[in-house]
Design a protein around this motif. Structure first.
Motif, PDB file in Angstrom:
ATOM      1  N   VAL A   5       2.016 -12.902   4.623  1.00 52.35           N
ATOM      2  CA  VAL A   5       1.356 -12.822   5.703  1.00 52.35           C
ATOM      3  C   VAL A   5       1.961 -14.649   6.126  1.00 52.35           C
ATOM      4  CG1 VAL A   5      -0.791 -14.238   5.820  1.00 52.35           C
ATOM      5  CG2 VAL A   5      -0.671 -12.114   7.074  1.00 52.35           C
ATOM      6  N   PHE A   6       1.982 -13.846   7.429  1.00 52.24           N
ATOM      7  CA  PHE A   6       1.889 -15.813   8.439  1.00 52.24           C
ATOM      8  C   PHE A   6       1.109 -15.936   9.240  1.00 52.24           C
ATOM      9  CE2 PHE A   6       5.881 -16.718  12.019  1.00 52.24           C
ATOM     10  CZ  PHE A   6       4.884 -18.015  11.939  1.00 52.24           C
ATOM     11  N   THR A   7       0.628 -16.861   8.449  1.00 49.34           N
ATOM     12  CA  THR A   7      -1.265 -17.203   8.978  1.00 49.34           C
ATOM     13  C   THR A   7      -1.332 -18.021  10.469  1.00 49.34           C
ATOM     14  OG1 THR A   7      -0.740 -19.630   8.363  1.00 49.34           O
ATOM     15  CG2 THR A   7      -0.697 -18.592   6.146  1.00 49.34           C
ATOM     16  N   THR A   8       0.192 -17.379  11.360  1.00 50.21           N
ATOM     17  CA  THR A   8      -0.652 -18.285  12.749  1.00 50.21           C
ATOM     18  C   THR A   8      -1.140 -17.273  13.130  1.00 50.21           C
ATOM     19  OG1 THR A   8       1.573 -16.838  13.022  1.00 50.21           O
ATOM     20  CG2 THR A   8       1.356 -19.431  12.974  1.00 50.21           C
ATOM     21  N   LEU A   9      -1.447 -15.707  12.338  1.00 47.50           N
ATOM     22  CA  LEU A   9      -2.961 -14.611  12.719  1.00 47.50           C
ATOM     23  C   LEU A   9      -3.649 -15.048  13.168  1.00 47.50           C
ATOM     24  CD1 LEU A   9      -3.036 -11.376  13.240  1.00 47.50           C
ATOM     25  CD2 LEU A   9      -3.374 -11.408  10.570  1.00 47.50           C
ATOM     26  N   LEU A  10      -4.449 -15.987  12.115  1.00 47.02           N
ATOM     27  CA  LEU A  10      -5.492 -16.799  12.098  1.00 47.02           C
ATOM     28  C   LEU A  10      -5.612 -18.123  12.349  1.00 47.02           C
ATOM     29  CD1 LEU A  10      -7.322 -14.676   9.073  1.00 47.02           C
ATOM     30  CD2 LEU A  10      -7.230 -14.650  10.937  1.00 47.02           C
ATOM     31  N   SER A  11      -4.703 -18.955  13.566  1.00 48.50           N
ATOM     32  CA  SER A  11      -4.455 -20.285  13.882  1.00 48.50           C
ATOM     33  C   SER A  11      -6.268 -20.694  14.222  1.00 48.50           C
ATOM     34  CB  SER A  11      -3.780 -20.230  14.768  1.00 48.50           C
ATOM     35  OG  SER A  11      -2.402 -19.868  14.456  1.00 48.50           O
ATOM     36  N   ASN A  12      -7.006 -19.281  14.198  1.00 51.39           N
ATOM     37  CA  ASN A  12      -8.343 -20.015  14.952  1.00 51.39           C
ATOM     38  C   ASN A  12      -9.359 -20.354  13.924  1.00 51.39           C
ATOM     39  OD1 ASN A  12      -7.921 -17.313  14.386  1.00 51.39           O
ATOM     40  ND2 ASN A  12      -9.793 -16.662  15.351  1.00 51.39           N
ATOM     41  N   LEU A  13      -8.924 -19.548  13.213  1.00 52.27           N
ATOM     42  CA  LEU A  13      -9.513 -20.540  11.809  1.00 52.27           C
ATOM     43  C   LEU A  13      -9.106 -21.253  10.646  1.00 52.27           C
ATOM     44  CD1 LEU A  13     -10.538 -17.215  10.071  1.00 52.27           C
ATOM     45  CD2 LEU A  13     -12.129 -18.132  12.670  1.00 52.27           C
ATOM     46  N   PRO A  14      -9.784 -22.383  10.370  1.00 50.77           N
ATOM     47  CA  PRO A  14      -9.708 -23.853   9.717  1.00 50.77           C
ATOM     48  C   PRO A  14      -9.333 -23.183   8.431  1.00 50.77           C
ATOM     49  CG  PRO A  14     -11.713 -23.750   9.824  1.00 50.77           C
ATOM     50  CD  PRO A  14     -11.908 -22.890  10.408  1.00 50.77           C
ATOM     51  N   LEU A  15      -7.540 -23.544   8.097  1.00 56.19           N
ATOM     52  CA  LEU A  15      -6.814 -23.428   6.668  1.00 56.19           C
ATOM     53  C   LEU A  15      -7.627 -22.574   5.534  1.00 56.19           C
ATOM     54  CD1 LEU A  15      -3.887 -22.828   5.615  1.00 56.19           C
ATOM     55  CD2 LEU A  15      -3.943 -24.860   4.611  1.00 56.19           C
ATOM     56  N   GLN A 295      -7.535  -8.699  14.678  1.00 56.81           N
ATOM     57  CA  GLN A 295      -6.274  -9.306  14.024  1.00 56.81           C
ATOM     58  C   GLN A 295      -6.642  -8.200  12.628  1.00 56.81           C
ATOM     59  OE1 GLN A 295      -8.840 -12.774  15.704  1.00 56.81           O
ATOM     60  NE2 GLN A 295      -6.973 -13.793  14.944  1.00 56.81           N
ATOM     61  N   ASN A 296      -8.300  -8.536  11.910  1.00 54.03           N
ATOM     62  CA  ASN A 296      -8.493  -7.665  11.120  1.00 54.03           C
ATOM     63  C   ASN A 296      -7.715  -6.374  10.531  1.00 54.03           C
ATOM     64  OD1 ASN A 296     -10.530  -6.920   8.611  1.00 54.03           O
ATOM     65  ND2 ASN A 296     -11.381  -5.636   9.904  1.00 54.03           N
ATOM     66  N   GLU A 297      -8.292  -5.359  12.049  1.00 56.79           N
ATOM     67  CA  GLU A 297      -7.666  -3.773  11.284  1.00 56.79           C
ATOM     68  C   GLU A 297      -6.185  -4.242  11.313  1.00 56.79           C
ATOM     69  OE1 GLU A 297      -8.594  -0.070  12.694  1.00 56.79           O
ATOM     70  OE2 GLU A 297      -8.737  -1.006  14.177  1.00 56.79           O
ATOM     71  N   GLY A 298      -5.387  -4.489  12.063  1.00 55.00           N
ATOM     72  CA  GLY A 298      -4.284  -4.834  12.453  1.00 55.00           C
ATOM     73  C   GLY A 298      -3.697  -5.070  10.970  1.00 55.00           C
ATOM     74  N   LEU A 299      -3.631  -6.249  10.474  1.00 57.02           N
ATOM     75  CA  LEU A 299      -3.288  -7.213   9.099  1.00 57.02           C
ATOM     76  C   LEU A 299      -3.582  -5.735   7.905  1.00 57.02           C
ATOM     77  CD1 LEU A 299      -2.181  -8.961   7.631  1.00 57.02           C
ATOM     78  CD2 LEU A 299      -4.593 -10.302   7.246  1.00 57.02           C
ATOM     79  N   SER A 300      -4.919  -5.501   7.966  1.00 62.65           N
ATOM     80  CA  SER A 300      -5.329  -4.983   6.872  1.00 62.65           C
ATOM     81  C   SER A 300      -4.376  -3.100   6.887  1.00 62.65           C
ATOM     82  CB  SER A 300      -6.727  -4.172   6.736  1.00 62.65           C
ATOM     83  OG  SER A 300      -7.579  -4.074   7.897  1.00 62.65           O
ATOM     84  N   LYS A 301      -4.279  -2.206   8.284  1.00 66.39           N
ATOM     85  CA  LYS A 301      -3.315  -1.376   7.713  1.00 66.39           C
ATOM     86  C   LYS A 301      -2.198  -1.980   8.129  1.00 66.39           C
ATOM     87  CE  LYS A 301      -6.875   1.725   9.048  1.00 66.39           C
ATOM     88  NZ  LYS A 301      -6.048   1.957  10.795  1.00 66.39           N
ATOM     89  N   ALA A 302      -1.433  -3.000   7.673  1.00 68.61           N
ATOM     90  CA  ALA A 302      -0.138  -3.672   7.691  1.00 68.61           C
ATOM     91  C   ALA A 302      -0.110  -3.742   5.736  1.00 68.61           C
ATOM     92  CB  ALA A 302      -0.186  -4.730   7.866  1.00 68.61           C
TER      93      ALA A 302
END
Length: 321
Positions: A5-15, A295-302
């Protein structure tokens, strides 16, 4: 191949929070943004190159969650005609290379960039047709005077710091956007130039990802898992060079979708099988830019689609022959 995964998807969260979530879905590799257009929320080279404690903490987090880094990404336009912007992006790329060296990673992902039409230009000029002849003249100037010299110098810098793969994402708006332009730069600069292969950018240009895979072969260094849905009615009306805002999905000619929502599993199985045919065995890194999903559904479906699609084991001996 591994699921990434490209982690920028969750740039709003700490690593750490992002890694905890990603690994709960079965993700094995992470592509981490280090600046440029993706930002540097999870890996800021200005900090990690100058603070050994912060670097060790970063490495410990990666180890704690038992993931590998597929690449450091710094998508940018280092040949921007605005010299200040170009210098800023060039620094991002060089710093990402230096950070890769410290992390013992041998690959970065970025864009080729796009210059203006002359030394005094203010804005990039993406040439898309050979006539009137002015356009062909602009293109030759961009390549011979700016693009090739820049990437020759940058590849030399990268090799001196242990980075021998620079994966350029084929993206309209930049000089390297299709098969021909990637191979032209690779021939001019060297085998260190390859592709960050993203089917979504090819689909909306009308290209066939499988044909591109078979053409590029060992020039594919990294793969993004992102889909595109072409709206045949809007495309029939406006064509694919569409300036409609991304959020206005109902009126767009095409839209980025999560894997499986632009094309079916068989389409993606064909992509994965052909990647294996040409010897690619690295990562499918999910880049979620679906305007219709969270963010969650798009990632989990992929993730769900790719788990059915990925080939993860070595081929068996042909016992039936």
């Amino acid at each position: 191949m591994k699921l990434g995964v490209f982690t920028t998807l969750l740039s709003n969260l700490p690593l750490e929070d992002a890694l905890k979530y990603f690994t709960s879905l079965g993700i094995e590799m992470v592509e981490i943004g280090c600046g440029g257009y993706p930002g540097n929320a999870h890996a800021n080279p200005d900090i990690l190159l100058n603070d050994n404690k912060a670097l060790e903490e970063f490495k410990a987090l990666i180890k704690k969650y038992n993931v590998e880094i597929s690449a450091l990404s710094c998508h940018a336009n280092p040949v921007h005609p605005n010299k200040e912007i170009a210098a800023k992006f060039d620094k991002v790329i060089k710093d990402t290379i230096l950070l890769a060296e410290k992390l013992d990673i041998h690959q970065i992902n970025t864009f080729s960039g796009c210059p203006g039409d002359c030394e005094t230009a203010k804005y990039p000029n993406w040439v898309t047709c050979p006539w009137p002849n002015d356009f062909s003249e602009v293109l030759e100037w961009q390549w011979n005077e700016v693009l090739i010299p820049y990437w020759k110098d940058t590849v030399a810098f990268a090799k001196a710091h242990g980075v021998d793969k620079i994966a350029l994402e084929l993206h309209p708006g930049f000089c390297v956007y299709n098969t021909q332009s990637l191979l032209r730069l690779r021939e001019a600069v060297g085998p260190e130039i390859g592709a960050n292969f993203d089917p979504s950018h090819l689909i909306w240009q009308g290209m066939d990802p499988v044909v591109v895979i078979r053409t590029l072969k060992d020039a594919i260094f990294h793969v993004h898992a992102k889909d595109t849905r072409v709206d045949k009615y809007n495309t029939a009306r406006t064509g694919v060079l569409d300036m409609t805002p991304y959020a206005d999905v109902v009126n767009r000619a095409w839209s980025f979708r999560s894997v499986g929502y632009g094309n079916d599993e068989l389409y993606w199985k064909d992509i994965v099988s052909n990647l294996r045919l040409v010897g690619y065995d690295h990562v499918l890194s999910i880049e979620h830019e679906d305007s219709l999903m969270s963010q969650n559904e798009g990632l989990s479906k992929a993730v769900g689609t790719l788990k059915n699609v990925l080939i993860t084991e070595d081929a068996a001996a042909m016992w039936w022959v």
